[in-house]
Each structure stands twice: as structure tokens, then as C-alpha cells.
Write a protein that holds these residues in place. Structure first.
Motif, PDB file in Angstrom:
ATOM      1  N   ALA A 272      -4.693  -6.054  -4.359  1.00 62.87           N
ATOM      2  CA  ALA A 272      -4.121  -6.910  -3.312  1.00 62.87           C
ATOM      3  C   ALA A 272      -2.698  -7.337  -3.682  1.00 62.87           C
ATOM      4  O   ALA A 272      -1.818  -7.427  -2.810  1.00 62.87           O
ATOM      5  CB  ALA A 272      -5.002  -8.144  -3.113  1.00 62.87           C
ATOM      6  N   ILE A 273      -2.461  -7.595  -4.964  1.00 70.79           N
ATOM      7  CA  ILE A 273      -1.118  -7.967  -5.420  1.00 70.79           C
ATOM      8  C   ILE A 273      -0.139  -6.825  -5.149  1.00 70.79           C
ATOM      9  O   ILE A 273       0.964  -7.032  -4.631  1.00 70.79           O
ATOM     10  CB  ILE A 273      -1.144  -8.313  -6.928  1.00 70.79           C
ATOM     11  CG1 ILE A 273      -1.911  -9.618  -7.155  1.00 70.79           C
ATOM     12  CG2 ILE A 273       0.276  -8.421  -7.481  1.00 70.79           C
ATOM     13  CD1 ILE A 273      -2.183  -9.910  -8.620  1.00 70.79           C
ATOM     14  N   GLU A 274      -0.549  -5.619  -5.490  1.00 68.29           N
ATOM     15  CA  GLU A 274       0.324  -4.453  -5.268  1.00 68.29           C
ATOM     16  C   GLU A 274       0.659  -4.300  -3.785  1.00 68.29           C
ATOM     17  O   GLU A 274       1.811  -4.046  -3.409  1.00 68.29           O
ATOM     18  CB  GLU A 274      -0.358  -3.182  -5.787  1.00 68.29           C
ATOM     19  CG  GLU A 274      -0.463  -3.100  -7.296  1.00 68.29           C
ATOM     20  CD  GLU A 274      -1.249  -1.873  -7.739  1.00 68.29           C
ATOM     21  OE1 GLU A 274      -1.662  -1.083  -6.863  1.00 68.29           O
ATOM     22  OE2 GLU A 274      -1.461  -1.721  -8.949  1.00 68.29           O
ATOM     23  N   ALA A 275      -0.359  -4.474  -2.944  1.00 72.53           N
ATOM     24  CA  ALA A 275      -0.128  -4.304  -1.499  1.00 72.53           C
ATOM     25  C   ALA A 275       0.815  -5.383  -0.962  1.00 72.53           C
ATOM     26  O   ALA A 275       1.744  -5.097  -0.201  1.00 72.53           O
ATOM     27  CB  ALA A 275      -1.470  -4.359  -0.757  1.00 72.53           C
ATOM     28  N   SER A 276       0.590  -6.634  -1.371  1.00 71.06           N
ATOM     29  CA  SER A 276       1.440  -7.720  -0.892  1.00 71.06           C
ATOM     30  C   SER A 276       2.871  -7.562  -1.377  1.00 71.06           C
ATOM     31  O   SER A 276       3.826  -7.818  -0.636  1.00 71.06           O
ATOM     32  CB  SER A 276       0.885  -9.067  -1.358  1.00 71.06           C
ATOM     33  OG  SER A 276      -0.277  -9.391  -0.644  1.00 71.06           O
ATOM     34  N   GLU A 277       3.025  -7.179  -2.646  1.00 70.38           N
ATOM     35  CA  GLU A 277       4.365  -6.995  -3.183  1.00 70.38           C
ATOM     36  C   GLU A 277       5.125  -5.916  -2.408  1.00 70.38           C
ATOM     37  O   GLU A 277       6.303  -6.065  -2.092  1.00 70.38           O
ATOM     38  CB  GLU A 277       4.297  -6.611  -4.660  1.00 70.38           C
ATOM     39  CG  GLU A 277       4.294  -7.798  -5.590  1.00 70.38           C
ATOM     40  CD  GLU A 277       5.517  -8.670  -5.425  1.00 70.38           C
ATOM     41  OE1 GLU A 277       5.348  -9.813  -4.984  1.00 70.38           O
ATOM     42  OE2 GLU A 277       6.646  -8.210  -5.699  1.00 70.38           O
ATOM     43  N   ALA A 278       4.429  -4.830  -2.110  1.00 71.58           N
ATOM     44  CA  ALA A 278       5.081  -3.745  -1.369  1.00 71.58           C
ATOM     45  C   ALA A 278       5.460  -4.194   0.041  1.00 71.58           C
ATOM     46  O   ALA A 278       6.457  -3.742   0.600  1.00 71.58           O
ATOM     47  CB  ALA A 278       4.139  -2.536  -1.297  1.00 71.58           C
TER      48      ALA A 278
END
Length: 477
Positions: A269-275
Motif C-alpha cells: 500500500a505504501i508503494e502504491a500511495s507513493e507512486a
């Protein structure tokens, strides 16, 4: 996908035809939609894997419109469902095959605003976030803040007792609805509750909240407003394991602190939000915990040292504190957009909504990780950690034959885990059509029979939102 097979049968064609004739006499062609192309946008809601065809859609423009449609449906025995923005993630606003959709988006007015009493009365199509914007000039706000707040309606929030990130301290929608004027499934208009939390007699407004539309349609909703907190203190803590982040939540609560919000996002979820929004989250973290203290200046100042100590002892390897309103908003934007951001990782996903006791969060998260490996499906976790409300997002590709069913089996395993751990199959999304099969696993036959008796006492023909929440139990009760 069609709704579960045990839903009641569609109305007979002779049942809908005379109703349509009466509706066409009452409403203009711009308000009454019957063509397939006209009704297609209403065939599904936020649970896009399910889709059914309504017999008609009425674009209501007033409370009288809604009452007249409900009364006509009752006369001709045709089921109906009220719909706001259609953001339900459990299929709660899914049309009933051949039934009537009552669209409420045009009922979006403030009917009364009394800031001196911290009360506002709105129509069901009023948007959640707009309540706080309306009250902000008077230093007030509306606390329940679902991630869909910029688009979801208060009527939908009432139907499903919506929550949000900031419900840990002040409660869900049921804690902020003082009164409801509604039309019951037989067309009777009733007023439940009042302008105050202190009322005599049974809490009928509280009973209406969370009924998933089975008790009728809200026409006017009286909401409680709160003073905007003087100060926020927002902390983002990074952990090298999801279990440590989950256990940290129990430590914060055990310390005696009651934050306004406690949220967890895992690495996916962190990776998706950061992107998506570049919120500045720690990309190497296995999990991030967001804790926000809020309240009076002196209260928050006194709580900060204790929170710092608890987070330090919980094993966080990196801690950031928002130094400005912009940094605070960056943290929350990343969290609020997490659901939609996960769409970057997979063409399809299922959002689950189980609840476990806070003390068993770490255990639950470990089990979900193991289930993901067993089913060979990726799972992103974004959830309201403070109240144990899990939102695992199961990623799959609906273009691959059988993968949706495979993902649904995994989702079912997670719900059963929640029941085993002493939790619930839903925290804020409702049962809808998605979790029909699991409600009887959480409640006994006696409890299910009681719920069905209450439902049928209000709606003997089960016309209001038929096929949702209690459809399976209604067959035998």
C-alpha cells in the motif's frame, strides 16, 4: 457477476408494468429512466464485480418524490433500493433485478443549520465532506470521515453506519446522527430521534442507522457537529514487520492514550500511495503506522511525551512528526488515496472489511500474510488499526478465468478468521450482497431469526433493498 442465487426471485413482468405506467404519470421523462442505456450507469456500485439490471430509475428531486415512489412500489409489490453516489463496497446499493432504483443525489440541500446548538439537518444526497465545509466558518466539523468522503452521501453513510480514519475517538455515524425523518417501506413517514443526544424511550434513530436500507429511505438527517480541535499532532512511524506495527496499536491504547486516529499501511500500500501522490512515506518499511493526537492545546501537549515513549518502545526504526498543516495533509492524502492507488498494481481487487480485537491485530496480520502466500495472491493492507477494522485488498486479474472466484475464497478465509478471533465480518462497509453467506456464521440461528422478525415487522413483503444483508436468513426464518 449476478447476486447470490438465494436472493428472492425478480418481480413478475405484470408487477412492474402497471407500476411504470403510474410512475410515468407522476414523473417527467427526465426523471423516470427505463431504457437500458439510461439505467446502465445504475447497474453496479463500488463492488463492481456484481451487476444487475433495474426495471426503472427515478431521479428524485424532493422528499415528496421519494415518498410517492415508495408508496407506489408498496402498492404494486415491487422492490426498490435507494442510492446516493453508489460508493458501497459491499454491493449495498446494487439494484434489485427488475426493481426500482430511487436516486437521491438531487436531494442535496441543507434544511437547517444551528451552529449555536452544533446541529445541521441535511437531505440524504448531501455529500459527507460538504458538511464540514459548511460548518467550518463557525469552528465546527462533522467527525465521520470515510475515504470516499469527497463523493459519498450522508444517506449512504446512515444506511451503512460509515466510519473513517477519525472514528476511533468520537465514534461512527451512529454516534453523530441525532434524528432521522424517513419513509418506511409501506409509505408511512416517521420521525425518529430529535435534536439532542438526550432523548426518552428507545433509540429508534440508532436502530435505523446501519439498517442497510431495509427499514426504508431517509428523507432528512439531523447531524451532531463537533468543535474543530485546537491542535493536531501527527506521527508517522516505520516498522520492519507488519506484526510489530499491529502490536504497537495495542501498546498505544494500553498506555491510556486515545488518539483521534490510528492507521496502518503495509509495504504494498505504501508503494502504491507513493507512486500516486508522493506523500513521502518510507518506501523500505514493511509497515507504516499513522497516529494522530487531537484536542485542546494543553491536552495534546501533555500526551505527546507519552506517545513518543510508546512509539520508541514499540520497535519503530524511523519516526516522523508533521511540522506543518501541509505535512499533516500530505500524510493523510497518502492514506486516503490508498484504495484507489492500489489500482495501479492490479487490474482488479477485492476490498475486505473484517474486524478483530485490537489485542489480536498482530496475529490477524500474520495470518493474512500466510493466506496470501497459500493462495498465491498479493494482498495490500490499509486499515483503521485503532478499532481493529481490517481492509485487506486482495489483488487479482478478472481477465484470468477462475481468478475472481479464487480471490473470493481467500476473502472468505479472512472473514472466517475475523469470526474465530472474536471479531466481525464488517466494520463499516456493511454486509450488502458480498457477505450474505457469512452473517449466519457470525450469529446463531436464534439471533438470525430475531433479526428477520424485526425486519419483517417493518417490511413484511421485504420490498426495501431486498436481497441485501438478510436475504439468506429470510428464506427459513
Amino acid at each position: 457477476m449476478a447476486p447470490p442465487a438465494d436472493s428472492p426471485a425478480r418481480p413478475h413482468p405484470d408487477g412492474i408494468r402497471p407500476l411504470l405506467e403510474r410512475l410515468s404519470q407522476r414523473f417527467t421523462a427526465q426523471q423516470l429512466l427505463t431504457g437500458k442505456g439510461q439505467t446502465a450507469p445504475f447497474e453496479s456500485d463500488g463492488l463492481t464485480a456484481f451487476r444487475t439490471h433495474p426495471g426503472a430509475v427515478v431521479l428524485a428531486e424532493s422528499a415528496d418524490d421519494v415518498v410517492d415512489v415508495v408508496r407506489l412500489c408498496h402498492t404494486f409489490g415491487v422492490p426498490f433500493v435507494a442510492r446516493g453516489s453508489g460508493t458501497s463496497l459491499s454491493g449495498g446499493s446494487l439494484p434489485i433485478e427488475g426493481g426500482v432504483v430511487i436516486a437521491l443525489n438531487r436531494l442535496n440541500r441543507v434544511l437547517r443549520y444551528a451552529p449555536q446548538h452544533r446541529v445541521i439537518v441535511v437531505e440524504p444526497g448531501f455529500i459527507n465532506l460538504q458538511v464540514s465545509k459548511h460548518a467550518a466558518p463557525n469552528g465546527l466539523y462533522y467527525s465521520p470521515d470515510p475515504s470516499s468522503g469527497p463523493v459519498c452521501t450522508i444517506g449512504g453513510n446512515v444506511a451503512f453506519n460509515s466510519g473513517g480514519a477519525h472514528c476511533l475517538k468520537y465514534g461512527m455515524t451512529a454516534n453523530h446522527v441525532l434524528g432521522v425523518k424517513a419513509v418506511l417501506p409501506d409509505g408511512e413517514v416517521v420521525t425518529l430521534g430529535a435534536d439532542s443526544l438526550e432523548t426518552a424511550g428507545p433509540d429508534l434513530a440508532g436502530m435505523f442507522v446501519g439498517c442497510e436500507g431495509l427499514f426504508g429511505v431517509a428523507l432528512e438527517i439531523t447531524l451532531r457537529l463537533l468543535p474543530i480541535p485546537e491542535r493536531y499532532h501527527t506521527v508517522l512511524a516505520a516498522y520492519d514487520s507488519l506484526t510489530k506495527a499491529g502490536d504497537a496499536v495495542s501498546k498505544v491504547v494500553a498506555s491510556g492514550l486515545l488518539p483521534g486516529a490510528m492507521e496502518i499501511m503495509d509495504r504494498l500500500a505504501i508503494e502504491a500511495s507513493e507512486a500516486a501522490v508522493h506523500a513521502g512515506y518510507p518506501l523500505q518499511a514493511a509497515a507504516a503506522l499513522i497516529v494522530e493526537l487531537e484536542g485542546a492545546e494543553e491536552e495534546v501537549a501533555a500526551e505527546i511525551p507519552l506517545l513518543d515513549e510508546v512509539i520508541r518502545q514499540s520497535g519503530a526504526y524511523e519516526v516522523r512528526v508533521a511540522k506543518s498543516p501541509k505535512e499533516r495533509m500530505d500524510i493523510w492524502i497518502g492514506r486516503k488515496c490508498a484504495f484507489s492507488a492500489v489500482g495501479r498494481l492490479s487490474p482488479d481487487y477485492i476490498v475486505q472489511d473484517g474486524v478483530v480485537p485490537r489485542t489480536r491485530l498482530g496475529e490477524a496480520l500474520t495470518t493474512i500474510e500466510a493466506l496470501g502466500r497459500e493462495y498465491k495472491l498479493r494482498i495490500a493492507n490499509v486499515f483503521h488499526a485503532g478499532d481493529g477494522n481490517l481492509h485487506p485488498l486482495i489483488l487479482y486479474d478478472g481477465r484470468v478465468e477462475g481468478q475472481l472466484e479464487h480471490a473470493e475464497r481467500l476473502a472468505g478465509e479472512i472473514l472466517r478468521m475475523c469470526i474465530r478471533l472474536g471479531g466481525s465480518i464488517t466494520g463499516e462497509h456493511g454486509v450488502g450482497v458480498e457477505k450474505l453467506a457469512y452473517l449466519p456464521e457470525m450469529y446463531s440461528e436464534t439471533e438470525m431469526a430475531l433479526m428477520n422478525r424485526i425486519r419483517r415487522a417493518v417490511d413484511p413483503a421485504e420490498l426495501a433493498n431486498r436481497g441485501k444483508m438478510l436475504a439468506a436468513a429470510s428464506k427459513g426464518a
